[in-house]
Scaffold this active site. Structure first.
Site, PDB file in Angstrom:
ATOM      1  N   GLY A  87      32.569 -51.256  48.896  1.00 30.17           N
ATOM      2  CA  GLY A  87      33.540 -51.371  49.975  1.00 30.17           C
ATOM      3  C   GLY A  87      33.735 -52.824  50.368  1.00 30.17           C
ATOM      4  O   GLY A  87      33.124 -53.729  49.783  1.00 30.17           O
ATOM      5  N   LYS A 131      27.644 -51.750  54.204  1.00 31.76           N
ATOM      6  CA  LYS A 131      27.001 -51.165  53.017  1.00 31.76           C
ATOM      7  C   LYS A 131      25.480 -51.342  53.049  1.00 31.76           C
ATOM      8  O   LYS A 131      24.726 -50.384  52.897  1.00 31.76           O
ATOM      9  CB  LYS A 131      27.591 -51.804  51.747  1.00 31.76           C
ATOM     10  N   SER A 157      49.720 -77.450  19.485  1.00 32.20           N
ATOM     11  CA  SER A 157      48.614 -76.475  19.576  1.00 32.20           C
ATOM     12  C   SER A 157      47.582 -76.922  20.606  1.00 32.20           C
ATOM     13  O   SER A 157      46.476 -77.331  20.265  1.00 32.20           O
ATOM     14  CB  SER A 157      47.962 -76.224  18.220  1.00 32.20           C
ATOM     15  N   ASP A 196      31.340 -56.735  55.142  1.00 33.22           N
ATOM     16  CA  ASP A 196      30.999 -56.453  56.542  1.00 33.22           C
ATOM     17  C   ASP A 196      31.340 -55.035  56.992  1.00 33.22           C
ATOM     18  O   ASP A 196      31.386 -54.764  58.198  1.00 33.22           O
ATOM     19  CB  ASP A 196      31.695 -57.446  57.490  1.00 33.22           C
ATOM     20  N   GLY A 217      52.342 -88.717  16.729  1.00 33.40           N
ATOM     21  CA  GLY A 217      52.599 -89.065  15.329  1.00 33.40           C
ATOM     22  C   GLY A 217      52.283 -87.959  14.347  1.00 33.40           C
ATOM     23  O   GLY A 217      52.193 -88.215  13.140  1.00 33.40           O
ATOM     24  N   GLY A 227      54.539 -86.944  20.468  1.00 34.19           N
ATOM     25  CA  GLY A 227      54.696 -88.383  20.303  1.00 34.19           C
ATOM     26  C   GLY A 227      53.477 -89.076  19.733  1.00 34.19           C
ATOM     27  O   GLY A 227      53.495 -90.299  19.535  1.00 34.19           O
TER      28      GLY A 227
END
Length: 613
Positions: free
Chosen positions: A17, A23, A522, A20, A453, A451
């Site tokens: 649950g 439980k 990638s 607070d 290469g 960029g």
């Protein structure tokens, strides 16, 4: 001790649950009222807070220093107890959303759940999330304990309003056995006995409710024994070791071993003390058979009349736990029972709303989200639908890099396509095609920022290989996005799919005997490793074309960085989308230092060193 006892009278219970809602207080009070606290635990709850007149029941089970300091439950606290002749293994699960993983761990093996709900707060989002998770995990018996009724004067109308809302939600979630009980955990009302200030309630107490529930081993299912290891006995014979589930097993019974469908009969059932006349579900046993069978860790012994499905494709419900989102196409390790196998999510069918499990379209899953997905495995494995067998129908996904558990899964059903698809073996294979060309096929996987290469160097390398009479093909990322990958954008999910498709095409080209050069950004390490796994170990070389962001921005041959800086492009790698640098590339090229010609020469030199050309 409860943990060493037999399984038949043991009920596994999870208490969950929202934070607070009481439980830990409920379990602490229940243990105290039943006289099950140790002396030191009793002293601790009476002295935990000298400023409070009430015993601090919640502190009884909080074992971590951080739990005492913050007054919350973080880890799952397990406790064995016996009430009215019945034994329980109770898991007190944390309520905070960031500890949802721990709640799932506790609920996975539960026969029943008590869900605490603060009557003054109602069914909060986290309470609804826990109820949805219990439905997905198919916890068979769920009771909503409407707690803190002392704060509203034990008013029956306050309880009934919440009970009615829970009943409707339970129907939408598909919780077949759902019940509401009023309690005051702090004051012990309706825990062990009915009556008191909740005398108006005509239902059971919490203890009576739990006593009425059947345990899982009393529910007959298909006989399954996932093989943990193959044990060599003193007489030289072999025995299959594992934990039995679903149904009992006895000597003389006909069984089958999967995969392989080998049939045999049980000769002996061995326990540590002696041979057994019969093994009950939940027992860990050694099984000897009347004939040798091909079995190892990951095999499944099953009844001859109820075989598992052996498949490499299935649909499952996934609870995503990873810090990074799930995207279709990524590679993971799947652990199902005693089996470990490579796996990938091939399709995210839809996301399930955590409050009512309604379905909406999705292309990714974030942390703690629930989805229905299709998965593909590296090889067929025996499995069952989760509703038929938890042991062979549940699994986890593990990240192959950091080994974190990133998902909990429940098998829905095998995909029919898996039974109709078979690999067609060609007579003329990769080796024959390569021999005709007089070369060894492999992939040069160029990766780096836009960029850096990549395409320039790949072009130079291909020209020089072509001049030497090599049969090559250059796959450029921009070119593929104008055809095969035209439907993909630049979101993280689309980037994953872009590389998956491209890697598969590169694999087919190497099957044709070609030397393949790819020039893709990638950006994700996982996808580059996924591509590597498609090829033999010596047929994939990752080439990192390294250049600092300042340099590639200064170059900006396509004007893309400038557009991204102006906000015209989003998800641009290196700026508002990540690039994960290779940690151990096969070839490392520094284009801030070396020209494209020098870099191309370095690639060719490495190919010669590896005897690839």
């Amino acid at each position: 001790m409860l943990l060493s006892a037999g399984p038949r009278d043991l009920l596994r219970l999870v208490i969950c649950g929202s934070v607070d809602d009481g439980k830990s207080t409920l379990l602490g009070r229940l243990l105290d009222d039943a006289g099950l606290l140790h002396v030191e635990e009793r002293e601790r709850l009476l002295t935990a807070d000298p400023n409070s007149p009430d015993p601090q029941y919640a502190r009884v089970l909080d074992g971590l220093l951080a739990e005492h300091a913050q007054g919350i439950t973080i880890d799952v606290a397990y406790r064995s107890m016996e009430l009215a002749g019945r034994r329980y293994l109770v898991a007190d699960a944390p309520g905070h959303q960031q500890y949802t993983r721990n709640m799932i761990t506790a609920a996975t093996s539960a026969d029943a759940a008590l869900v605490l709900c603060d009557v003054t707060q109602g069914l909060t989002a986290q309470t609804r999330r826990h109820l949805a998770l219990l439905a997905v995990l198919e916890v068979r018996h769920v009771a909503l304990l409407v707690n803190k009724l002392d704060l509203v004067g034990y008013a029956p109308e306050a309880f009934h309003a919440l009970a009615d809302g829970f009943g409707e939600l339970a129907r939408r979630l598909g919780l077949a056995d759902a019940q509401s009980l009023p309690v005051s955990a702090l004051h012990g009302e309706n825990l062990l006995e009915r009556g008191g200030r909740l005398a108006w309630f005509d239902g059971p107490s919490v203890a009576a409710y739990l006593a009425s529930l059947p345990v899982r081993e009393q529910i007959v299912g298909p006989l399954r024994l996932p093989v943990q290891w193959v044990h060599r006995l003193e007489d030289g014979s072999r025995a299959l070791a594992g934990r039995l589930s679903g149904a009992g097993l006895r000597p003389g019974q006909a069984v089958r071993i999967h995969p392989g469908n080998a049939e045999a009969r049980v000769v002996r059932l061995l326990a540590p003390e002696a041979d057994l006349p019969e093994a009950a579900p939940g027992s860990s046993v050694l099984v000897t058979l009347d004939q040798p069978v091909d079995a190892s860790r990951g095999s499944v012994l099953a009844g001859s009349e109820e075989p598992p499905t052996v498949t490499d494709q299935f649909q499952a419900t996934l609870i995503w736990l990873g810090r990074q989102p799930l995207y279709a196409g990524r590679r993971y390790t799947l652990k199902l029972g005693t089996t470990r196998v490579g796996a990938s999510v091939t399709d995210i069918r839809h996301r399930l709303d955590p409050t009512d499990l309604s379905a909406t379209p999705a292309r990714e899953l974030g942390v703690h989200e629930i989805g229905v997905c299709n998965l593909a495995l590296d090889r067929p494995v025996p499995l069952d639908a989760f509703r038929d067998s938890r042991e062979t129908g549940s699994f986890i996904l593990i990240d192959p890099f950091d080994h974190d558990t990133v998902a909990a899964g429940m098998v829905r059903h095998a995909l029919r396509r898996a039974a109709t698809l078979h690999w067609q073996q060609a007579v003329v294979d990769r080796h024959a095609r390569a021999a005709m060309k007089g070369q060894q096929p492999f992939v040069l996987w160029f990766t780096g920022l836009s960029g850096a290469g990549k395409s320039t160097i790949a072009n130079l390398v291909e020209q020089r290989l072509h001049a030497k009479g090599r049969h090559t093909f250059l796959m450029d990322g921009d070119n593929l996005r104008q055809g095969l990958n035209r439907d993909l954008g630049f979101t993280p999910g689309d980037r994953v799919e872009n590389i998956r498709r491209s890697a598969e095409v590169a694999r087919l080209m190497t099957e044709a005997g070609l030397i393949v050069l790819t020039a893709f950004i990638s950006p994700y390490r996982a996808e580059r490793e996924m591509a590597r796994e498609l090829f033999p170990a010596d047929a994939f070389l990752e080439v990192f074309v390294d250049a600092p962001l300042s340099l590639v921005e200064a170059r900006d041959p396509k004007g893309l960085y400038a557009r991204a800086r102006r906000g015209e492009l989003v998800n641009f790698t290196g700026l508002d989308a990540p690039y994960e640098r290779p940690t151990h590339p096969d070839i490392h090229l520094d284009t801030a230092r070396d020209s494209a010609d020098v870099a191309a020469d370095a690639v060719l030199e490495e190919l010669r060193r590896r005897d690839l050309i």
